[in-house]
Scaffold this motif. Structure first.
Motif, PDB file in Angstrom:
ATOM      1  N   ILE A  99       0.265   5.385 -13.691  1.00  0.00           N
ATOM      2  CA  ILE A  99       1.453   4.541 -13.508  1.00  0.00           C
ATOM      3  C   ILE A  99       1.363   3.813 -12.164  1.00  0.00           C
ATOM      4  CG2 ILE A  99       3.960   4.589 -13.224  1.00  0.00           C
ATOM      5  CD1 ILE A  99       4.106   6.812 -15.221  1.00  0.00           C
ATOM      6  N   GLY A 100       0.799   4.479 -11.156  1.00  0.00           N
ATOM      7  CA  GLY A 100       0.614   3.804  -9.871  1.00  0.00           C
ATOM      8  C   GLY A 100      -0.232   2.553 -10.016  1.00  0.00           C
ATOM      9  N   ILE A 156       0.841  -1.209   0.000  1.00  0.00           N
ATOM     10  CA  ILE A 156       0.000   0.000   0.000  1.00  0.00           C
ATOM     11  C   ILE A 156       0.873   1.255   0.000  1.00  0.00           C
ATOM     12  CG2 ILE A 156      -1.616   1.344   1.393  1.00  0.00           C
ATOM     13  CD1 ILE A 156      -2.893  -1.248   2.265  1.00  0.00           C
ATOM     14  N   THR A 157       1.902   1.243   0.833  1.00  0.00           N
ATOM     15  CA  THR A 157       2.789   2.409   0.913  1.00  0.00           C
ATOM     16  C   THR A 157       3.482   2.664  -0.415  1.00  0.00           C
ATOM     17  OG1 THR A 157       3.190   2.008   3.274  1.00  0.00           O
ATOM     18  CG2 THR A 157       4.788   3.380   2.107  1.00  0.00           C
ATOM     19  N   ARG A 158       3.938   1.583  -1.059  1.00  0.00           N
ATOM     20  CA  ARG A 158       4.631   1.765  -2.340  1.00  0.00           C
ATOM     21  C   ARG A 158       3.676   2.275  -3.415  1.00  0.00           C
ATOM     22  NH1 ARG A 158       8.320   4.066  -4.534  1.00  0.00           N
ATOM     23  NH2 ARG A 158       9.159   3.216  -6.473  1.00  0.00           N
ATOM     24  N   HIS A 159       2.450   1.799  -3.415  1.00  0.00           N
ATOM     25  CA  HIS A 159       1.462   2.289  -4.376  1.00  0.00           C
ATOM     26  C   HIS A 159       1.219   3.780  -4.178  1.00  0.00           C
ATOM     27  CE1 HIS A 159      -2.867   2.871  -5.702  1.00  0.00           C
ATOM     28  NE2 HIS A 159      -2.254   2.503  -6.816  1.00  0.00           N
ATOM     29  N   ASP A 160       1.136   4.203  -2.923  1.00  0.00           N
ATOM     30  CA  ASP A 160       0.948   5.619  -2.636  1.00  0.00           C
ATOM     31  C   ASP A 160       2.145   6.441  -3.120  1.00  0.00           C
ATOM     32  OD1 ASP A 160      -1.465   5.053  -1.475  1.00  0.00           O
ATOM     33  OD2 ASP A 160      -0.697   5.060   0.587  1.00  0.00           O
ATOM     34  N   GLU A 161       3.359   5.915  -2.917  1.00  0.00           N
ATOM     35  CA  GLU A 161       4.572   6.626  -3.330  1.00  0.00           C
ATOM     36  C   GLU A 161       4.642   6.771  -4.847  1.00  0.00           C
ATOM     37  OE1 GLU A 161       7.424   5.120   0.385  1.00  0.00           O
ATOM     38  OE2 GLU A 161       7.607   4.214  -1.614  1.00  0.00           O
ATOM     39  N   ILE A 162       4.365   5.681  -5.555  1.00  0.00           N
ATOM     40  CA  ILE A 162       4.420   5.726  -7.020  1.00  0.00           C
ATOM     41  C   ILE A 162       3.357   6.678  -7.557  1.00  0.00           C
ATOM     42  CG2 ILE A 162       4.123   4.354  -9.127  1.00  0.00           C
ATOM     43  CD1 ILE A 162       5.227   1.960  -7.593  1.00  0.00           C
ATOM     44  N   THR A 163       2.183   6.647  -6.967  1.00  0.00           N
ATOM     45  CA  THR A 163       1.114   7.557  -7.389  1.00  0.00           C
ATOM     46  C   THR A 163       1.530   9.011  -7.214  1.00  0.00           C
ATOM     47  OG1 THR A 163      -0.599   5.927  -6.847  1.00  0.00           O
ATOM     48  CG2 THR A 163      -1.272   8.226  -6.986  1.00  0.00           C
ATOM     49  N   ASN A 181      -6.421   3.927  -7.835  1.00  0.00           N
ATOM     50  CA  ASN A 181      -6.678   5.316  -8.201  1.00  0.00           C
ATOM     51  C   ASN A 181      -7.794   5.392  -9.231  1.00  0.00           C
ATOM     52  OD1 ASN A 181      -4.434   6.306  -6.646  1.00  0.00           O
ATOM     53  ND2 ASN A 181      -3.083   5.540  -8.257  1.00  0.00           N
ATOM     54  N   SER A 182      -8.558   6.431  -9.171  1.00  0.00           N
ATOM     55  CA  SER A 182      -9.605   6.640 -10.162  1.00  0.00           C
ATOM     56  C   SER A 182      -8.975   6.956 -11.515  1.00  0.00           C
ATOM     57  CB  SER A 182     -10.500   7.798  -9.732  1.00  0.00           C
ATOM     58  OG  SER A 182     -11.480   8.073 -10.714  1.00  0.00           O
ATOM     59  N   GLU A 183      -9.414   6.258 -12.538  1.00  0.00           N
ATOM     60  CA  GLU A 183      -8.892   6.462 -13.890  1.00  0.00           C
ATOM     61  C   GLU A 183     -10.029   6.882 -14.810  1.00  0.00           C
ATOM     62  OE1 GLU A 183      -6.598   3.306 -15.509  1.00  0.00           O
ATOM     63  OE2 GLU A 183      -5.469   2.934 -13.673  1.00  0.00           O
ATOM     64  N   LYS A 184      -9.816   7.968 -15.498  1.00  0.00           N
ATOM     65  CA  LYS A 184     -10.804   8.456 -16.449  1.00  0.00           C
ATOM     66  C   LYS A 184     -10.199   8.459 -17.843  1.00  0.00           C
ATOM     67  CE  LYS A 184     -13.119  11.495 -13.121  1.00  0.00           C
ATOM     68  NZ  LYS A 184     -13.522  12.899 -12.813  1.00  0.00           N
ATOM     69  N   ARG A 185     -10.987   8.033 -18.808  1.00  0.00           N
ATOM     70  CA  ARG A 185     -10.509   8.064 -20.186  1.00  0.00           C
ATOM     71  C   ARG A 185     -10.223   9.512 -20.587  1.00  0.00           C
ATOM     72  NH1 ARG A 185     -10.538   4.561 -24.351  1.00  0.00           N
ATOM     73  NH2 ARG A 185     -11.724   3.042 -23.122  1.00  0.00           N
ATOM     74  N   ARG A 186      -9.054   9.719 -21.154  1.00  0.00           N
ATOM     75  CA  ARG A 186      -8.644  11.074 -21.520  1.00  0.00           C
ATOM     76  C   ARG A 186      -9.525  11.611 -22.650  1.00  0.00           C
ATOM     77  NH1 ARG A 186      -3.800   8.337 -20.443  1.00  0.00           N
ATOM     78  NH2 ARG A 186      -2.454   9.339 -18.893  1.00  0.00           N
ATOM     79  N   ASP A 212      -4.161 -14.739  -1.177  1.00  0.00           N
ATOM     80  CA  ASP A 212      -4.446 -13.318  -1.352  1.00  0.00           C
ATOM     81  C   ASP A 212      -3.292 -12.635  -2.064  1.00  0.00           C
ATOM     82  OD1 ASP A 212      -6.900 -13.438  -0.166  1.00  0.00           O
ATOM     83  OD2 ASP A 212      -6.166 -12.921   1.830  1.00  0.00           O
ATOM     84  N   ASN A 213      -3.570 -12.072  -3.228  1.00  0.00           N
ATOM     85  CA  ASN A 213      -2.546 -11.358  -3.991  1.00  0.00           C
ATOM     86  C   ASN A 213      -2.168 -10.068  -3.258  1.00  0.00           C
ATOM     87  OD1 ASN A 213      -1.340  -9.575  -6.104  1.00  0.00           O
ATOM     88  ND2 ASN A 213      -1.875 -11.271  -7.441  1.00  0.00           N
ATOM     89  N   PRO A 214      -0.864  -9.767  -3.099  1.00  0.00           N
ATOM     90  CA  PRO A 214      -0.481  -8.553  -2.373  1.00  0.00           C
ATOM     91  C   PRO A 214      -1.007  -7.272  -3.015  1.00  0.00           C
ATOM     92  CG  PRO A 214       1.417  -9.539  -3.487  1.00  0.00           C
ATOM     93  CD  PRO A 214       0.313 -10.542  -3.527  1.00  0.00           C
ATOM     94  N   ALA A 215      -1.238  -7.295  -4.321  1.00  0.00           N
ATOM     95  CA  ALA A 215      -1.748  -6.092  -4.993  1.00  0.00           C
ATOM     96  C   ALA A 215      -3.234  -5.872  -4.729  1.00  0.00           C
ATOM     97  CB  ALA A 215      -1.496  -6.174  -6.491  1.00  0.00           C
ATOM     98  N   SER A 216      -3.907  -6.865  -4.179  1.00  0.00           N
ATOM     99  CA  SER A 216      -5.351  -6.733  -3.966  1.00  0.00           C
ATOM    100  C   SER A 216      -5.692  -5.801  -2.814  1.00  0.00           C
ATOM    101  CB  SER A 216      -5.973  -8.112  -3.716  1.00  0.00           C
ATOM    102  OG  SER A 216      -5.492  -8.669  -2.495  1.00  0.00           O
ATOM    103  N   VAL A 217      -4.680  -5.418  -2.019  1.00  0.00           N
ATOM    104  CA  VAL A 217      -4.969  -4.595  -0.847  1.00  0.00           C
ATOM    105  C   VAL A 217      -5.010  -3.111  -1.187  1.00  0.00           C
ATOM    106  CG1 VAL A 217      -3.864  -6.285   0.650  1.00  0.00           C
ATOM    107  CG2 VAL A 217      -2.518  -4.343  -0.178  1.00  0.00           C
ATOM    108  N   VAL A 218      -4.514  -2.717  -2.359  1.00  0.00           N
ATOM    109  CA  VAL A 218      -4.416  -1.284  -2.651  1.00  0.00           C
ATOM    110  C   VAL A 218      -5.789  -0.715  -2.993  1.00  0.00           C
ATOM    111  CG1 VAL A 218      -2.070  -1.584  -3.514  1.00  0.00           C
ATOM    112  CG2 VAL A 218      -3.960  -1.544  -5.137  1.00  0.00           C
TER     113      VAL A 218
END
Length: 488
Positions: free
Chosen positions: A197-198, A183-190, A231-236, A222-228
Motif C-alpha cells: 500500500i505504501g 519521503i516521510t509520508r511514504h515511510d508512515e504509510i509503509t 519498498n521491495s515487492e515480491k509476488r505472493r 521532478d515528480n515528488p514521488a520519484s524521491v522515495v
C-alpha cells in the motif's frame, strides 16, 4: 584523484576510498548535480548548480548538505532535490548573509563568488493547483473517460482521500519542492499499512502529478514521488497444488452460505478476479455459447472479455442461480452471486483463514498454477485469464476466434484436473457430498422450504440455508451421475 560517476546509495558511499591527497567528487548517475565530496578524513554530500536570472547564468554554486557518514543517502537525496529546485529559480538554498557583498541591481554576490542570492522582492508565484483539484481532473478526464473499472477508480480515490487526507488542499508545487515531506509520508504509510500500500499510494501520487503537469507547466519536472525509496515487492507465493485441493473443498463445503460456496468454487475454476466476478449478471451468461461475459474487468471496458465455461463451471453457476432465486428472489433478477448487501450482490469475499485457507486472488494464482499440469500452454493461460499478450504478435490475435473451441477445451482440461484431484470425495465424504453430490441443490432447497414452513419460520434466510445444509448432511447418499460431475 579524478572525479567519478556512481549511483549514490549507502553501500556505494561507504565503499568510496579516501584519496592519498586532496579530494575528489563522486557524482550521482541519476540526479544531476548531486555528489559526494571525498576527502582524506571525511565524506560530504553536496549539490552543484547554476544560478540564473532572466534565463542568463549568473554563477555556479556548490552547497554542502551534510556528513556522508552521519546522514543516509535517502535523506541527502531528498534535500538535494529541494536545493536544486531552489537553485533553478535563482535562489541560494543555504545563503550566508555575513559573506554577501551588496551589488547594484537585484543580486548579491559573495566574496568567493560561489554563492548568489537573487532579490526576493519579485512577486511570489501563485500557489497553483492542489492535490484535490488535480485528482478530480485526473479521475474525470483520464480514469472515467477511458472506462476504467469502478474498483480501479475507488483504489485511487482511497489513496488520495484517506492516505493523503492532510494534503488534499496542498498545492502540488509545494510537495514537489519539499520532497522530504513525501519521503516521510511514504515511510508512515509503509509502517501503518504495509509495503504494498505504501508503494501503491506513491504510484497514485505520481500519476496524478504527471497528469496535472501537462496543463500546469510551472510545476517542477521532478515528480515528488520519484524521491522515495520503493519498498521491495515480491509476488505472493500462495497458490495451491493438486494435493491441497481436497482439504480446500472440505472447507468450502462446510461454509454455511451456499452462494458464497459457489462463488469461491467459480473463482477457482475460472481464475477470474473476484471484484469483476462479484458483479456478474444473469444477462452476461450465455448458456447457448457457454460463456460468461465480463464487461468491466481490471483495465476497464476496453478489456472486456468472455470466459469460456466448462461443464463444472456451468453446474456451479446453475447452483448459484437456484439458491439465489430461493433465498434472494428480488436480487436474483439482477445478480448471479446475490447477498444481503446494499448493492444486492456479494460485496466482500474474504473469509476467516481458519474457516477457509484460500480465497480471492489466491484462487486466481492457483488456477494459473494448475494450468501447467493440465497441459495448458502459457499463451492459452494468459488468454483465459485476460492477461495482456506481450510482443508485436498480440495485435494479430483474434481472441473470440479461439474462444468457441480451442479455449473452451483448455478450460475444460483445467476443470477436469481440479476435480480429478478430489478422487471419490463426492461420494464418500459426507460434507462434500452434501454440496456436490447428485441432486444436492434440490434437496437443500426442499429442506429449506420445510424448515421455512416449520418451527423456524421467523428465522432469516441465512438461518434457513444453514438448516438446509445441516439437514442434507444427515440424508442418505446416492450413486454418482454418469459423468461423475457435481449435481445440480
Amino acid at each position: 584523484m579524478a572525479d567519478i560517476r556512481i549511483l549514490i546509495n549507502d553501500k556505494a558511499v561507504s565503499d568510496l576510498k579516501a584519496p592519498s591527497s586532496g579530494q575528489y567528487r563522486a557524482r550521482d548517475t541519476q540526479l544531476k548535480g548531486f555528489h559526494v565530496i571525498v576527502g582524506r578524513r571525511s565524506k560530504t554530500f553536496a549539490v552543484q548548480g547554476d544560478l540564473r536570472k532572466d534565463g542568463k547564468r549568473i554563477a555556479s554554486i556548490s552547497v554542502r548538505i551534510g556528513d556522508g557518514e552521519a546522514m543516509s543517502t535517502r535523506e541527502a537525496r531528498a534535500i538535494a532535490k529541494a536545493y536544486l529546485a531552489q537553485i533553478s529559480k535563482g535562489k541560494h538554498p543555504n545563503p550566508k548573509p555575513a559573506l554577501l557583498i551588496e551589488q547594484p541591481g537585484s543580486a548579491s554576490v559573495s566574496r568567493d563568488n560561489t554563492a548568489v542570492q537573487v532579490d526576493q522582492r519579485t512577486e511570489a508565484a501563485p500557489k497553483g493547483i492542489t492535490l484535490s483539484q488535480a485528482w478530480q481532473r485526473y479521475r474525470d478526464a483520464h480514469l472515467i473517460r477511458k472506462g476504467r473499472s469502478d474498483g480501479t477508480i475507488e483504489g485511487y480515490r482511497d489513496h488520495v482521500e484517506r492516505l493523503f487526507k492532510n494534503w488534499r488542499d496542498t498545492p502540488l508545487k509545494e510537495l514537489a519542492e519539499d520532497p522530504a515531506k513525501v519521503i516521510t509520508r511514504h515511510d508512515e504509510i509503509t509502517k501503518e499499512h504495509g509495503p504494498y500500500i505504501g508503494n501503491g499510494s506513491m504510484r497514485t501520487l505520481r500519476a496524478v502529478y504527471n497528469h496535472a503537469r501537462r496543463a500546469h507547466r510551472y510545476l517542477p519536472a521532478d515528480n515528488p514521488a520519484s524521491v522515495v525509496d520503493w519498498n521491495s515487492e515480491k509476488r505472493r507465493n500462495t497458490a495451491m497444488g493438486l494435493e491441497d485441493l481436497p482439504h480446500w473443498f472440505r472447507q468450502v463445503a462446510a461454509l454455511q452460505n451456499p452462494i458464497r460456496r459457489e462463488f469461491h468454487l467459480f473463482s477457482l475454476l475460472s481464475g477470474c478476479r473476484p471484484t469483476a466476478l462479484m458483479e456478474a449478471q444473469p444477462q452476461h451468461l450465455d448458456l447457448r455459447r457457454r460463456t460468461l461475459h465480463i464487461p468491466r474487468p481490471k483495465g476497464g471496458a476496453d478489456r472486456a472479455f468472455d470466459i469460456p465455461l466448462s461443464r463444472q463451471m456451468i453446474l456451479c453457476l446453475l447452483r448459484a442461480i437456484r439458491f439465489a432465486h430461493h433465498f434472494y428472489p428480488f436480487q436474483a433478477k439482477k445478480w448471479l452471486f446475490t447477498a444481503e448487501s446494499d448493492s444486492g450482490h456479494l460485496a466482500e469475499q474474504k473469509e476467516d483463514r481458519k474457516v477457509l485457507a484460500k480465497w480471492g486472488n489466491e484462487l486466481r494464482q492457483t488456477f494459473r498454477t494448475l494450468a501447467t499440469p493440465a497441459g495448458v500452454s502459457e499463451f492459452d493461460a494468459r488468454l483465459l485469464m485476460n492477461h495482456a499478450i506481450p510482443g508485436v504478435n498480440a495485435g494479430y490475435i483474434s481472441r473470440h476466434k479461439l474462444l468457441e473451441d480451442h479455449l473452451r477445451a483448455q478450460q475444460q482440461a483445467i476443470s477436469n484436473t481440479i476435480f480429478c484431484a478430489l478422487g471419490n470425495m463426492t461420494s464418500i465424504d459426507p460434507t462434500v457430498r452434501s454440496w456436490l453430490g447428485p441432486h444436492a441443490t434440490r434437496r437443500a432447497i426442499e429442506a429449506a422450504k420445510r424448515e421455512e414452513s416449520g418451527a423456524v419460520r421467523g428465522f432469516d434466510r441465512r438461518h434457513l440455508a444453514k438448516a438446509a445444509v445441516t439437514s442434507l448432511r444427515h440424508s442418505p447418499s446416492s450413486h454418482l451421475g454418469r459423468e461423475n460431475l457435481p449435481g445440480a
